[in-house]
Design a protein around this motif. Structure first.
Motif, short mmCIF file in Angstrom:
data_model
loop_
_atom_site.label_atom_id
_atom_site.label_comp_id
_atom_site.label_asym_id
_atom_site.label_seq_id
_atom_site.Cartn_x
_atom_site.Cartn_y
_atom_site.Cartn_z
N GLY A 42 0.64 -1.01 0.05
CA GLY A 42 0.03 0.00 -0.22
C GLY A 42 0.79 1.36 -0.05
N ALA A 43 0.13 2.44 -0.10
CA ALA A 43 0.98 3.64 -0.06
C ALA A 43 0.77 4.72 1.08
CB ALA A 43 0.53 4.47 -1.39
N THR A 59 -10.65 8.99 11.72
CA THR A 59 -10.56 7.54 11.29
C THR A 59 -9.74 7.56 10.02
OG1 THR A 59 -13.06 7.37 11.80
CG2 THR A 59 -12.12 5.91 9.98
N ARG A 60 -9.07 6.65 10.12
CA ARG A 60 -7.98 6.23 8.89
C ARG A 60 -8.66 5.52 7.78
NH1 ARG A 60 -2.87 4.22 12.71
NH2 ARG A 60 -2.76 6.16 14.18
N LEU A 61 -7.98 5.84 6.66
CA LEU A 61 -8.43 5.49 5.45
C LEU A 61 -7.13 5.03 4.61
CD1 LEU A 61 -10.98 8.12 4.02
CD2 LEU A 61 -11.35 6.27 5.58
N PRO A 62 -7.31 3.72 4.44
CA PRO A 62 -5.83 3.16 3.73
C PRO A 62 -5.99 3.61 2.17
CG PRO A 62 -7.83 1.29 3.75
CD PRO A 62 -8.21 2.58 4.56
N VAL A 63 -4.73 3.83 1.70
CA VAL A 63 -4.41 4.46 0.63
C VAL A 63 -3.56 3.25 -0.36
CG1 VAL A 63 -3.29 6.14 -1.07
CG2 VAL A 63 -4.12 6.77 1.15
N ALA A 64 -4.29 2.74 -1.38
CA ALA A 64 -3.95 1.38 -1.98
C ALA A 64 -2.94 1.97 -2.99
CB ALA A 64 -5.08 0.72 -2.93
N ASP A 65 -1.99 1.01 -3.30
CA ASP A 65 -0.80 1.07 -4.22
C ASP A 65 -1.65 1.11 -5.72
OD1 ASP A 65 1.50 1.52 -5.51
OD2 ASP A 65 2.40 -0.19 -4.64
N ARG A 66 -1.94 2.13 -6.11
CA ARG A 66 -2.42 2.39 -7.37
C ARG A 66 -1.90 3.46 -8.38
NH1 ARG A 66 -4.75 -1.76 -5.78
NH2 ARG A 66 -6.84 -2.27 -6.21
N PRO A 67 -1.28 3.18 -9.59
CA PRO A 67 -0.86 4.43 -10.16
C PRO A 67 -1.72 5.27 -10.48
CG PRO A 67 -0.68 1.97 -11.64
CD PRO A 67 -1.44 1.87 -10.33
N GLY A 68 -1.44 6.51 -10.38
CA GLY A 68 -2.02 7.80 -10.17
C GLY A 68 -2.99 8.24 -9.13
N LEU A 69 -2.94 7.26 -8.34
CA LEU A 69 -4.08 7.42 -7.10
C LEU A 69 -3.64 8.64 -5.95
CD1 LEU A 69 -6.60 6.37 -5.78
CD2 LEU A 69 -5.23 5.07 -4.32
N PHE A 79 -15.24 10.12 -8.71
CA PHE A 79 -14.13 9.37 -9.22
C PHE A 79 -13.43 9.07 -7.40
CE2 PHE A 79 -14.76 12.29 -12.41
CZ PHE A 79 -14.78 11.66 -13.46
N ALA A 80 -14.18 8.21 -6.84
CA ALA A 80 -13.84 7.91 -5.48
C ALA A 80 -12.46 7.69 -4.90
CB ALA A 80 -15.01 7.38 -5.02
N GLY A 81 -11.84 6.88 -5.62
CA GLY A 81 -10.46 6.81 -5.28
C GLY A 81 -10.53 5.73 -3.74
N ASP A 87 -12.27 1.16 -10.28
CA ASP A 87 -11.41 0.15 -10.01
C ASP A 87 -12.13 -0.90 -9.05
OD1 ASP A 87 -9.09 -1.14 -8.04
OD2 ASP A 87 -8.02 -0.41 -9.57
N ALA A 88 -12.14 -2.11 -9.55
CA ALA A 88 -12.82 -3.22 -8.66
C ALA A 88 -12.23 -3.28 -7.08
CB ALA A 88 -12.80 -4.40 -9.22
N GLY A 89 -10.84 -3.23 -7.09
CA GLY A 89 -10.36 -3.47 -5.85
C GLY A 89 -10.47 -2.20 -4.89
N LEU A 90 -10.46 -1.10 -5.28
CA LEU A 90 -10.76 0.21 -4.66
C LEU A 90 -12.40 0.23 -4.15
CD1 LEU A 90 -8.91 2.94 -6.47
CD2 LEU A 90 -8.35 1.86 -4.41
#
Length: 207
Positions: free
Chosen positions: A25-26, A39-49, A77-79, A101-104
């Motif tokens: 992750g990022a 509240t913490r929100l994870p940031v996935a490792d995605r190009p351009g996120l 474009f929720a990200g 993005d399905a994973g997001l």
């Protein structure tokens, strides 16, 4: 007696070294205010996120006011969901989060379930299409943060200009400031603007 393992040759060692490490992750961002503040929100490792920076989100919701009770909102474009969850945290009646993005999407649904966010709905799809599906003049807040490298800004803004309520707002995050003429061509005008690093944050209203 156990046979001694063979020592891997140079080619095998090279293949092992070249194997990519698993993504970790990022990082994470935090909801700035409202019911779920900190509240913490994870940031996935995605190009351009690019999660909207904390400072920008804090400023945006200072502009809007901290109580969004009764508001209908769309995060096109929720990200990471940082913008949409900020709106929901401040009492919006409904926040529709749209993400391609399905994973997001799966991550957003997990966060919403953890928060028991009954005012959040999450769907997978194209952001411009989601904007076009809104009834004309129905949305109090439209959150637009499309990929900076793409060509989605103009069609997204055109669709948002049709969907926004007479007294509603459009938030646009872009790599450059939009001119008054370009906004006027969409029937919009600039209400507030902030530059933070490479990000230009626009709060727009109907002209």
């Amino acid at each position: 007696m156990r046979p001694r393992s063979a020592t891997p040759g140079p080619a095998a060692r090279k293949a092992v070294a070249a194997k990519p490490a698993p993504s970790r992750g990022a990082g994470e961002v935090r909801i700035v205010g409202g019911l779920w503040k900190r509240t913490r929100l994870p940031v996935a490792d995605r190009p351009g996120l690019r999660p909207t920076p904390d400072r920008v989100r804090e400023t945006l919701f200072n502009w809007l006011g901290q109580d969004l009770s009764g508001w209908q909102c769309l995060d096109a474009f929720a990200g990471t969901g940082a913008l949409g969850f900020e709106a929901a945290s401040r009492g919006a009646a409904q926040v529709l989060m749209n993400e391609a993005d399905a994973g997001l999407v799966a991550q957003l649904k997990a966060i919403a379930a953890r928060l028991q966010a009954g005012n959040v709905r999450i769907q997978r799809g194209d952001g411009v299409a989601a904007l076009k599906q809104c009834a004309a003049g129905s949305m109090h807040l439209l959150l637009l943060d499309p990929p900076f490298g793409g060509a989605l800004f103009e069609p997204a803004l055109a669709a948002a200009a049709r969907a926004v309520a007479q007294d509603g707002f459009i938030y646009l995050e872009a790599p450059e400031q939009w001119s008054a003429d370009a906004l006027a061509a969409q029937g919009l005008r600039l209400h507030r603007h902030l530059k933070a690093g490479a990000v230009h944050a626009h709060l727009l209203v109907r002209a």
